[in-house]
Design an enzyme around this catalytic site. Structure first.
Site, mmCIF file in Angstrom:
data_model
loop_
_atom_site.group_PDB
_atom_site.id
_atom_site.type_symbol
_atom_site.label_atom_id
_atom_site.label_comp_id
_atom_site.label_asym_id
_atom_site.label_seq_id
_atom_site.Cartn_x
_atom_site.Cartn_y
_atom_site.Cartn_z
ATOM 1 N N GLU A 179 81.693 42.077 1.295
ATOM 2 C CA GLU A 179 81.355 40.645 1.207
ATOM 3 C C GLU A 179 80.773 40.302 -0.152
ATOM 4 O OE1 GLU A 179 79.542 38.686 4.573
ATOM 5 O OE2 GLU A 179 78.326 37.400 3.275
ATOM 6 N N THR B 84 80.561 32.576 18.143
ATOM 7 C CA THR B 84 79.784 31.592 18.910
ATOM 8 C C THR B 84 80.645 30.826 19.918
ATOM 9 O OG1 THR B 84 78.380 31.367 16.974
ATOM 10 C CG2 THR B 84 78.159 29.676 18.639
ATOM 11 N N ASP C 163 78.232 44.888 4.504
ATOM 12 C CA ASP C 163 77.823 43.608 3.921
ATOM 13 C C ASP C 163 76.707 43.855 2.909
ATOM 14 O OD1 ASP C 163 76.882 41.138 3.256
ATOM 15 O OD2 ASP C 163 76.503 40.461 5.309
ATOM 16 N N ASP D 126 80.658 44.508 12.356
ATOM 17 C CA ASP D 126 80.518 43.188 11.716
ATOM 18 C C ASP D 126 79.190 43.133 10.950
ATOM 19 O OD1 ASP D 126 81.194 40.518 11.213
ATOM 20 O OD2 ASP D 126 80.193 39.803 13.035
ATOM 21 N N HIS D 127 79.229 42.729 9.696
ATOM 22 C CA HIS D 127 78.018 42.614 8.867
ATOM 23 C C HIS D 127 77.149 43.870 8.912
ATOM 24 C CE1 HIS D 127 78.612 38.525 7.619
ATOM 25 N NE2 HIS D 127 78.998 38.250 8.839
HETATM 26 P P1 13P Z 1 80.851 32.191 14.431
HETATM 27 O O1 13P Z 1 79.799 32.683 15.362
HETATM 28 O O2 13P Z 1 80.432 30.969 13.688
HETATM 29 O O3 13P Z 1 82.171 32.010 15.108
HETATM 30 O O4 13P Z 1 81.033 33.306 13.305
HETATM 31 C C1 13P Z 1 81.512 34.569 13.655
HETATM 32 C C2 13P Z 1 81.478 35.494 12.498
HETATM 33 O O5 13P Z 1 81.716 35.133 11.377
HETATM 34 C C3 13P Z 1 81.193 36.906 12.769
HETATM 35 O O6 13P Z 1 80.987 37.619 11.603
#
Ligand code: 13P
Length: 287
Positions: free
Chosen positions: A135, A232, A105, A84-85
């Site tokens: 992205e 989150t 990203d 992720d990212h």
């Molecule tokens: P949230 O933490 O707002 O759910 O976002 C998760 C996210 O986009 C991970 O890349």
């Protein structure tokens, strides 16, 4: 079954539903998300930020844990293990460590540099059957140390990145990581529609899934979103269930301090949350 995210997302795009990406932090997180996916017969994407990868001692540990769990838990639904990212170097490390999917990203670079670096990651990843997310624009707020300004994506730039052969594209449309502020203006559906128009059948990704109202989630899926990231919300329900357990003094009753008991309510809360999202996103029975 560990697979790239390409096929599951192409199916989701064609079938007008979305696959959830749920970020993992440790063994309990991973186990509960995999259980929820198997019981709901849903494809799933396990998201790993660079920070979470480091916390779990490195990407190789994560890849080994996930593939062993899929085997030991007899998980038959499609599972993608996705960075992720990711930074450019992070994406390369995950490709070498055995991830089945990576996000590069490059949104903080100018578009030319973003294109150049995304192209290089696509070449490397695709030669190994690994899917790539790119992205454009930026997701607002902070995701595990990655801070985004919340710039709304330019649909023409999205097309330029899509044309590189990327498997999925995250575009900033007013979405924010973490809890949304009370004065949040909502998702920018005009921009999402314009991006969808320009990028055709390519799956679009909605980051910042925590706290987006259900009707906006459904509208985003109607407009071409096929992957939704949630992080989150799982952390919040885990913390709340754990707090309740401790505040009720359960850790002081019998062997309630045993970590397997102490972490159980939080783990169950994660599983319930993931199930709730799979139902909302429409991915149940789509494995
Ligand atoms: P949230 O933490 O707002 O759910 O976002 C998760 C996210 O986009 C991970 O890349």
């Amino acid at each position: 079954m560990l697979v790239s995210a390409t096929e599951m997302l192409n199916k989701a795009k064609a079938g007008h539903y979305a696959v959830g990406q749920f970020n993992i932090n440790n063994l309990e997180w991973t186990k509960m998300i995999l259980q929820a996916a198997q019981e709901n017969n849903s494809p799933v994407i396990l998201g790993v930020s660079e920070g979470a990868g480091k916390y779990m001692t490195g990407f190789k540990t994560v890849a080994a844990m996930v593939s062993a769990m899929i085997d030991e838990m007899k998980i038959t639904v499609p599972v993608a293990l996705h960075l992720d990212h990711g930074s450019y170097e992070g994406a390369k490390k995950c490709i070498a460590a055995g991830f089945s999917s990576v996000m590069f990203d490059g949104s903080h670079y100018g578009i030319e540099e973003n294109i150049q670096k995304t192209r290089e990651i696509i070449e490397l990843a695709h030669s190994l059957g690994i899917s790539v997310e790119a992205e454009v624009g930026a997701i607002g707020g902070e995701e595990d140390g990655v801070i985004g300004g919340g710039e709304v994506a330019d649909p023409n730039e999205c097309k330029m990145i899509a044309d590189l052969g990327v498997d999925m594209l995250a575009a900033g449309i007013g979405n924010i990581h973490g809890v949304y502020p009370a004065n949040w203006k909502g998702l920018n559906f005009e921009v999402l529609a314009a991006i969808q128009e320009k990028t055709g059948t390519m799956p679009l990704v909605l980051h910042g899934g925590t706290g987006i109202p259900d009707d906006m989630i459904k509208k985003a899926i109607d407009l071409g979103v096929s992957k939704i990231n949630v992080n989150t919300e799982c952390q919040l329900v885990f913390a709340e269930a754990t707090r309740q357990y401790i505040e009720a003094g359960k850790d002081k009753q019998g062997k309630g301090f045993d970590p397997r008991k102490l972490l159980a309510p939080g783990a169950a809360a994660i599983k319930d949350k993931v199930t709730e999202k799979m139902i909302l996103f429409g991915s149940v029975n789509k494995a």
